[in-house]
Design an enzyme around this catalytic site. Structure first.
Site, PDB file in Angstrom:
ATOM      1  N   THR A   1      19.189  31.606  14.574  1.00 52.22           N
ATOM      2  CA  THR A   1      19.055  30.545  13.589  1.00 52.22           C
ATOM      3  C   THR A   1      20.321  29.699  13.674  1.00 52.22           C
ATOM      4  OG1 THR A   1      20.087  31.879  11.866  1.00 52.22           O
ATOM      5  CG2 THR A   1      17.673  32.000  12.046  1.00 52.22           C
TER       6      THR A   1
ATOM      7  N   SER B   1      25.312  41.216  33.329  1.00 50.91           N
ATOM      8  CA  SER B   1      24.740  42.569  33.404  1.00 50.91           C
ATOM      9  C   SER B   1      23.483  42.682  32.536  1.00 50.91           C
ATOM     10  CB  SER B   1      25.774  43.622  33.017  1.00 50.91           C
ATOM     11  OG  SER B   1      26.161  43.489  31.674  1.00 50.91           O
TER      12      SER B   1
ATOM     13  N   ASN C   1      19.259  36.334  20.827  1.00 52.82           N
ATOM     14  CA  ASN C   1      20.644  36.534  21.243  1.00 52.82           C
ATOM     15  C   ASN C   1      20.961  38.025  21.169  1.00 52.82           C
ATOM     16  OD1 ASN C   1      23.427  35.883  21.806  1.00 52.82           O
ATOM     17  ND2 ASN C   1      23.866  36.185  19.625  1.00 52.82           N
TER      18      ASN C   1
ATOM     19  N   HIS D   1      24.233  40.417  20.317  1.00 52.28           N
ATOM     20  CA  HIS D   1      25.606  40.373  19.800  1.00 52.28           C
ATOM     21  C   HIS D   1      26.175  41.791  19.815  1.00 52.28           C
ATOM     22  CE1 HIS D   1      29.055  38.980  17.601  1.00 52.28           C
ATOM     23  NE2 HIS D   1      28.925  40.031  16.814  1.00 52.28           N
TER      24      HIS D   1
ATOM     25  N   ARG E   1      28.610  17.656  22.551  1.00 51.71           N
ATOM     26  CA  ARG E   1      27.784  18.859  22.450  1.00 51.71           C
ATOM     27  C   ARG E   1      26.301  18.494  22.548  1.00 51.71           C
ATOM     28  NH1 ARG E   1      29.234  23.636  20.862  1.00 51.71           N
ATOM     29  NH2 ARG E   1      31.053  22.975  19.686  1.00 51.71           N
TER      30      ARG E   1
HETATM   31  C1  GRF Z   1      27.519  41.244  26.082  1.00 50.60           C
HETATM   32  O1  GRF Z   1      28.383  42.251  25.713  1.00 50.60           O
HETATM   33  C2  GRF Z   1      26.882  40.618  24.879  1.00 50.60           C
HETATM   34  O2  GRF Z   1      26.803  41.465  23.779  1.00 50.60           O
HETATM   35  C3  GRF Z   1      27.788  39.480  24.566  1.00 50.60           C
HETATM   36  O3  GRF Z   1      28.254  39.036  25.812  1.00 50.60           O
HETATM   37  C4  GRF Z   1      28.236  40.092  26.745  1.00 50.60           C
HETATM   38  C5  GRF Z   1      27.554  39.627  27.989  1.00 50.60           C
HETATM   39  O4  GRF Z   1      27.738  40.517  29.056  1.00 50.60           O
HETATM   40  N1  GRF Z   1      27.077  38.491  23.789  1.00 50.60           N
HETATM   41  P1  GRF Z   1      26.973  40.301  30.415  1.00 50.60           P
HETATM   42  O5  GRF Z   1      27.339  38.934  30.954  1.00 50.60           O
HETATM   43  O6  GRF Z   1      25.506  40.420  30.158  1.00 50.60           O
HETATM   44  O7  GRF Z   1      27.460  41.393  31.327  1.00 50.60           O
END
Ligand code: GRF
Length: 218
Positions: free
Chosen positions: A152, A24, A118, A120, A76
Site C-alpha cells: 500500500t 536470491s 513485497n 520485508h 520519481r
Molecule cells: C531481502 O532480505 C528482503 O527481505 C529485502 O531485501 C533482501 C533482498 O535480497 N527486502 P535478495 O536480493 O533477494 O538476495
C-alpha cells in the site's frame, strides 16, 4: 485436409520481479515456479541499478532482465512511469518487490493495487523501514523473521500474506541474523506468490485469507 484442433490453451500468468541487489529471492521464486509447475512464470526481472547482481542472475536462469536506471530520470514520477512501461509490456498478474530499494509513488502503488507484493525482513508491524536486523538486535527480540505483504502507499504496511519466524541467537550480529532470515525468505516468498497465482488469496476487510489447506500445496 482436417485442421488440427488447437492445443488446450491454459493461460499462464506473468510475474514481474523488481529488485536492486543479489536476487536470491528472485532465484527462489523462478525455481519454485518451475519445480511446482505454477500456472505462472517469471516473465521479466527489472532492476534499477546497473550493478545489481540480480540482472546476470536472472539471465543465467533464462529470464529476461532489464535495467531501468533511476539515476537517468529527472524525477520519481518519471522513473516510475518508465518502470511501469517495462512492467506493463508483460501484462503481469503479479508484481513482486524483492529487495527493490526505491520508494514508489502513490500512483505506481495504485496502478498495481491488489497485485503488488513485497518481502520485508522483519515480523511486521515490528521494524518497518531500513536496518530491520540491526534494530531487532538492539531491541533484544528473541524471535525475528520475514513478512510478505501486499503493498500500500504506507511503507512496509499493507495486508500480510505470510510470515516466517526465526530464533535470534545470543551471539547474532546483523549479518548472521540476516542470513538466517534469508533462508526463511526463500521458502516464504515462493509460498506466498504460489498462493496468489493459484487464486488462493482473498483480502477481506484488510485481512488476507488463504483458501483451502495451503500446507498441502507446499
Ligand atoms: C531481502 O532480505 C528482503 O527481505 C529485502 O531485501 C533482501 C533482498 O535480497 N527486502 P535478495 O536480493 O533477494 O538476495
Amino acid at each position: 485436409m482436417r485442421l488440427q484442433a488447437p492445443a488446450t490453451l491454459t493461460a499462464v500468468k506473468n510475474i514481474v520481479i523488481l529488485a536492486s541487489g543479489r536476487g536470491s529471492n528472485m532465484q527462489a521464486i523462478v525455481q519454485a515456479a518451475e519445480r511446482e509447475q505454477w500456472p505462472a512464470r517469471v516473465a521479466c526481472v527489472v532492476a534499477n541499478r546497473p550493478d545489481a547482481q540480480v540482472l546476470p542472475a536472472a539471465r543465467a536462469l533464462g529470464v529476461p532482465a532489464v535495467l531501468v536506471d533511476h539515476t537517468a530520470y529527472p524525477s520519481r514520477d518519471a522513473f516510475d512511469e518508465a518502470l511501469a512501461a517495462q512492467i506493463d509490456a508483460h501484462q503481469p498478474a503479479l508484481v513482486l518487490l524483492a529487495g527493490f530499494m526505491r520508494v514508489l509513488s502513490d500512483a505506481f502503488v495504485q496502478r498495481y493495487d491488489g497485485r503488488l507484493m513485497n518481502i520485508h525482513p522483519s515480523l511486521l508491524p515490528s521494524f518497518p523501514g531500513l536496518k530491520a536486523h540491526e534494530r531487532a538486535l538492539q531491541a533484544g527480540v528473541k524471535v525475528h523473521g520475514a513478512t510478505v505483504h501486499f503493498v500500500t502507499s504506507q511503507l512496509d504496511h499493507g495486508p500480510i500474506v505470510a510470515q516466517a519466524a526465526v530464533p535470534v541467537q545470543p551471539d547474532d550480529t546483523p549479518p548472521t541474523l540476516a542470513a538466517r532470515v534469508q533462508q526463511a525468505e526463500h521458502r516464504l516468498y515462493p509460498l506466498a506468490a504460489g498462493w496468489f497465482v493459484r487464486d488462493l488469496l482473498r483480502i477481506e476487510q484488510g485481512i488476507v485469507r488463504v483458501q483451502g489447506n495451503p500446507a498441502q500445496l507446499i
